[in-house]
Design an enzyme around this catalytic site. Structure first.
Site, PDB file in Angstrom:
ATOM      1  CE  LYS A  29      -3.708  -0.612   2.256  1.00  0.00           C
ATOM      2  NZ  LYS A  29      -4.631  -0.858   3.376  1.00  0.00           N
ATOM      3  NE  ARG A 100      -7.399   3.422   4.167  1.00  0.00           N
ATOM      4  CZ  ARG A 100      -7.554   4.736   4.000  1.00  0.00           C
ATOM      5  NH1 ARG A 100      -6.501   5.539   4.094  1.00  0.00           N
ATOM      6  NH2 ARG A 100      -8.738   5.234   3.729  1.00  0.00           N
ATOM      7  N   GLY A 109      -8.353  -7.827   5.615  1.00  0.00           N
ATOM      8  CA  GLY A 109      -8.950  -8.109   6.908  1.00  0.00           C
ATOM      9  C   GLY A 109      -7.975  -8.272   8.056  1.00  0.00           C
ATOM     10  CG  MET A 111      -5.691  -3.336  12.345  1.00  0.00           C
ATOM     11  SD  MET A 111      -4.580  -1.970  12.688  1.00  0.00           S
ATOM     12  CE  MET A 111      -5.333  -0.682  11.695  1.00  0.00           C
ATOM     13  NE  ARG A 353      -6.203  -4.442  -2.560  1.00  0.00           N
ATOM     14  CZ  ARG A 353      -6.735  -4.608  -1.363  1.00  0.00           C
ATOM     15  NH1 ARG A 353      -5.962  -4.564  -0.285  1.00  0.00           N
ATOM     16  NH2 ARG A 353      -8.026  -4.805  -1.207  1.00  0.00           N
ATOM     17  CG  HIS A 471      -7.292 -45.304  -4.097  1.00  0.00           C
ATOM     18  ND1 HIS A 471      -8.611 -45.362  -4.508  1.00  0.00           N
ATOM     19  CD2 HIS A 471      -6.590 -46.021  -5.002  1.00  0.00           C
ATOM     20  CE1 HIS A 471      -8.697 -46.083  -5.609  1.00  0.00           C
ATOM     21  NE2 HIS A 471      -7.495 -46.504  -5.926  1.00  0.00           N
ATOM     22  CB  SER A 795      10.145 -42.468 -12.137  1.00  0.00           C
ATOM     23  OG  SER A 795       8.963 -41.723 -11.965  1.00  0.00           O
ATOM     24  CB  CYS A 862       5.693 -40.677 -11.435  1.00  0.00           C
ATOM     25  SG  CYS A 862       6.291 -41.945 -10.304  1.00  0.00           S
ATOM     26  CE1 TYR A 882       8.704 -38.408 -15.699  1.00  0.00           C
ATOM     27  CE2 TYR A 882      10.784 -38.689 -16.857  1.00  0.00           C
ATOM     28  CZ  TYR A 882       9.772 -39.199 -16.049  1.00  0.00           C
ATOM     29  OH  TYR A 882       9.847 -40.495 -15.595  1.00  0.00           O
TER      30      TYR A 882
END
Length: 923
Positions: A29, A100, A109, A111, A353, A471, A795, A862, A882
């Protein structure tokens, strides 16, 4: 270099000490207020107390640096000079302040704002006299007492109260004087406000034992302290845990000169967005109230009007806001969320913002800003939060229908989206209902591989037990099913076929609805709608493919393809799952679980026949029946992959999971196989394990029963040969699970190579293949240098690696994980996001040692962590080739992988400059 003693940064009158890059010091802010001043926007003057003070405050027993008070006084003097009025003046118009909080990341929220600070019994009269508006003066005073009393002095509702004490007083006055507790605030008189001020001060004294402070400087000191204290309050701690915001960051405090939206019908306040945060559409979006202060808009005391209506009420102000909207987007190059006040037709900006947005909006805004040349495509990729991309793919509940429905329970959001259907407690009945065309919710205490048919048939899955990598959750995500796990309020009675929550009861066939994005469970049927992306990619819907939402998604994925280093595979067991994943951009299969194939058709009988057999001849006879089924499955998968690699895991679960455990099913199996039921019951008993997760499973099964591994290898390689003969390239990768000793792997690899050689010779074809292992126990990771002598790829099975490293069961840890997170033992659920310092260290060790032995070894992951954005970033840092995840999580993983590579490249590019800069400072 000595640390600067500057703690207060002023802004106003087109000058600012700070700027928009200083969020770590000034908070989001404060940094943006300074930046707005620098670019010439109308911002009331003020000062920001830096986050360094918050750190000092907590490091020094909640005290302040000695120089702070003088710097605050100088900052207030700067405001006085710009505004032409004095703080605490009781003769002329006083300078009033708004206080603020402002952390570097927005924490809504944390404050509440305090407005009109500086008023007391004398200065309120001055305001009334100078403005000639007695109502305005006393309205501001009663608001100030209400806000300060709540936020600073702690006058809040007690545990046995349902409403805030100040709101009760307001309602009682309205009822007493006007006969209606909902009488409009703006219709109250100045005398009413005076009475409220008196009652408010009386309540403060009764509740706190203290008089309301009248000294403006004492008021300011209290407000600043309340901001810093709020950084460590319960709701701030909960918010930080949820969004992984470090407590060490601290918060800044913003003190700003008041402007008044409640002077009459020519003034007002509002909150607006430069684009629609829900859809991303480029429209001016927001709401406002005339004759109101900003908190009225947020608090919902009055119903605000859409900002478009301001064009009719005050065209000049609307035009100015439209101008400001354009300036903000052009400068910040992102969608902005801002607050404004209109004081006597003059617009003032109170904050801006980067606006929070839905996943759908994030994709649209990113793509459209590239077209508008506000940002480049690399910035666009980084703009979309990877964890929000699921929202673009998920079915959603119709909002109007949801308002008419009551939530009955809440569990863990395990498979995003929305689903309504008739509840069934058994997989067979769920499947039968699906075949009748019913929409089905499979409801279980917990699921097992036996439930696969019902899970396939179901629109959604709901369990009373289990975590986010149970599962049910794993399979649901792989199938793209909506899933809520661990809804502890549910009591499932399989015998009576009922579901009970408290005093409410549902029978099998009744409707329930679940939201897998939030974890909410609703009674009854709630209407849902599929996403355009799913319709276009998976269903081939031409109309959906023409929509902006679909085109934006496709564009984003194309950019991800250009940006990524680490590719994404999928966890898939069927051709359809494979096709879905490829449609989402997967480049192969990272995990094919062969055990899931055994539950199709009458295969379960053959696998059970193999398991209960005590002689090798009998086992081989049963396996011979399974061979053609497995071969067909692999042929379908290889065709769907069309040359892409497939990592196929040999049988992993313990054998007892495939056997029937109740007498009725055992009797049915005995009849099918022509043997005595007592023999089956004995075999079930013999195979029972006390700790099956660490028992006779994975490669251990194949050590004891090598004929199982041989059958599976033969099915894989015969399928590869058959598909190769049809001119389709194949790349099978046989994965041996649960390896902890090199010799375990050696024995299995010998089988794989022998069978491959036999098949290629018999079929007269050649094809490439790899044999590797799943690293899922600590010993496998620590001896990776030895295992890599045989393994051609690793893997990482991080689901079991997490269990074996932490000594926690993923299905039972839900009972205490929340306590661990609240006690700061674990930052997040380690089964949802990889434990980087523990499990992650084993992954790094195994990768390093594996490469030392075999430099070009292929490395992947994996476990379900492969679809978690934070885990994907970690995998990219380690240098894995990967990640693999469920088909419907592929887009999320692709986006996270692209973002990780873009950030790594940017950091590498910036490193030499930072080093050079650091060298100059030393000189």
């Amino acid at each position: 270099m000595a640390k600067s003693n500057k703690y207060v940064y002023t802004f106003g009158n087109k000058k600012a000490d700070g700027n928009g890059t200083m969020k770590s010091l000034l908070g989001g802010k404060g940094a943006n207020l300074a930046e707005m001043v620098r670019i010439g926007l109308p911002v009331p003057p003020g000062l920001t107390i830096s986050t360094d003070v918050c750190t000092y405050y907590y490091d020094n027993k909640r005290t302040y640096p000695k120089v702070l008070q003088k710097q605050i006084e100088d900052g207030v003097a700067n405001m006085e000079k710009i505004m032409g009025c004095k703080f605490g003046d009781t003769e002329k118009m006083p300078l009033l302040l708004a206080v603020r909080s402002g952390a570097r990341e927005s924490m809504p929220g944390m404050m509440d704002t305090i407005l009109n600070l500086g008023l007391n019994d004398k200065s309120v009269e001055a305001v009334a006299r100078i403005t000639k508006n007695e109502f305005l003066a006393w309205d501001c005073y009663r608001r100030f007492i209400q806000m300060y009393g709540d936020v600073v002095m702690g006058v809040q509702k007690a545990p046995d109260e349902d409403e805030e004490p100040f709101e009760i007083i307001i309602a009682d006055l309205k009822k007493e004087r006007y006969g209606d507790e909902h009488y409009p605030d703006t219709s109250l008189s100045a005398d009413d406000m005076k009475e409220l001020v008196a009652q408010f001060k009386k309540t403060v004294k009764e509740r706190t034992g203290k008089n309301f402070p009248t000294d403006p400087w004492q008021q300011l000191k209290g407000a600043i302290g309340a901001v810093f204290n709020s950084w460590m309050n319960d709701r701030a701690n909960v918010y930080r845990r949820k969004y992984n915001i470090p407590a060490a960051w601290g918060t800044a405090v913003n003190v700003q000169a008041m402007v008044f939206g409640n002077t009459g019908e020519e003034s007002g306040s509002g909150v607006a967005f430069t684009r629609d945060p829900a859809t991303g559409e480029k429209v001016f979006y927001g709401e406002f109230l005339m004759n109101a202060q900003g908190e009225d808009v947020v608090a919902g005391v009055r119903t605000p009007d859409p900002v478009e209506l301001l064009k009719k009420k005050q065209a000049g102000s609307y035009k100015e806001l439209q101008r400001i909207r354009g300036v903000l987007e052009k400068h910040f190059k992102d969608m902005q969320d801002f607050e404004f006040t209109i004081q006597n037709k003059q617009v003032f900006m109170l904050q801006t913002r980067n606006g929070k947005r839905t996943g759908l909006a994030a994709v649209r805004i990113a793509c459209e800003m590239v077209k508008e040349k506000l940002i480049d495509w690399k910035t666009a990729v980084n703009r979309v939060p990877a964890e929000q991309l699921d929202q673009v793919l998920s079915p959603i509940f119709d909002l109007a229908a949801l308002k008419k429905t009551k939530q009955i329970a809440k569990g863990l959001p395990a498979g995003p989206g929305a689903a309504s259907g008739k509840i069934y407690f058994n997989a067979d009945r769920a499947e039968a209902a699906g075949q009748r065309g019913e929409r089905v919710l499979l409801v279980r205490v917990e699921t097992s591989p036996e439930d696969l048919r019902g899970m396939i048939a179901a629109d959604g899955i709901l369990t009373a037990r289990g975590g986010v990598s149970s599962h049910a959750a794993l399979v649901a995500r792989q199938m793209g099913k909506v899933c809520v796990c661990g809804a502890a309020e549910l009591h499932v009675d399989y015998g009576k076929k009922t579901l009970t929550v408290g005093k409410q009861k549902w029978k099998e066939g009744d409707y329930l609805s679940i939201d897998g994005t939030s974890g909410a469970v609703y009674g009854g049927e709630v209407k849902t709608a599929p996403s355009e992306v799913i319709q276009g990619l998976i269903e081939g819907n031409k109309k959906a493919q023409k929509t902006a939402g679909f085109k934006n998604f496709v564009q984003l994925m194309e950019w991800c393809g250009k940006a990524t280093r680490m590719v994404v595979r999928t966890n898939a067991d069927t051709p359809q799952q494979t096709k879905n994943a490829i449609a989402f951009g997967a480049v192969g299969i990272g995990l094919c679980r062969t055990e899931h194939m055994f539950f199709e058709g009458d295969r379960i009988t053959a696998i059970r026949e193999m398991i209960i057999a005590e002689k090798i001849d009998d086992r081989q006879k049963a396996l011979k029946k399974l061979l053609p089924h497995q071969r067909r499955d692999f042929e379908g998968i290889f065709k769907a992959l069309n040359g892409l690699p497939a990592t196929i895991r040999l049988l992993d679960p313990p054998l007892h999971e495939f056997l029937p455990h109740d007498h009725a099913q055992q009797s049915e199996l005995a009849e099918d196989l022509g043997i005595k039921v007592d023999y089956i019951a004995k075999r079930v008993h013999d195979l029972h394990e006390f700790n099956p997760m660490l028992g006779h499973r994975g490669c251990r099964l194949a050590i004891s029963y090598p004929e199982i591994a041989e059958m599976q290898c033969r099915a894989i390689f015969e399928a590869a040969a058959n598909v190769t003969k049809k001119g389709i390239k194949v790349m099978p990768e046989v994965m041996i699970p649960l390896v902890g000793f090199k010799r375990e792997l050696d024995l299995q690899v010998e089988i794989a190579h022998r069978v491959a050689k036999e098949v290629m010779k018999a079929k007269g074809v050649k094809f490439k293949y790899l044999v590797g292992t799943m690293i899922e126990i600590p010993r496998g990771a620590l001896t990776a240098n030895e295992i890599a002598e045989t393994a051609e790829f690793f893997s990482f099975g991080t689901n079991d690696l997490t269990q074996t490293t932490l000594g926690m069961s993923r299905d039972d840890a839900g009972a205490f994980l929340t306590d661990y997170q609240e006690a700061d033992i674990l930052p997040t659920n380690p089964f949802a996001s990889i434990d980087q310092s523990g499990v992650g260290q084993l992954v790094e060790i195994a990768a390093e040692r594996g490469r030392a032995t075999r430099p070009k070894i292929k490395l992947g992951i994996c476990g379900e962590h492969g679809g978690d954005p934070a885990s994907v970033v970690f995998c990219d840092k380690v240098g894995l080739n990967y990640v693999s995840c469920s088909p419907f999580r592929v887009p999320t993983a692709r986006l996270a992988a692209a973002q990780a590579n873009l950030k790594a490249k940017a950091a590498a590019k910036a490193a030499p400059k930072a080093k050079k800069k650091a060298g100059k400072k030393k000189k």
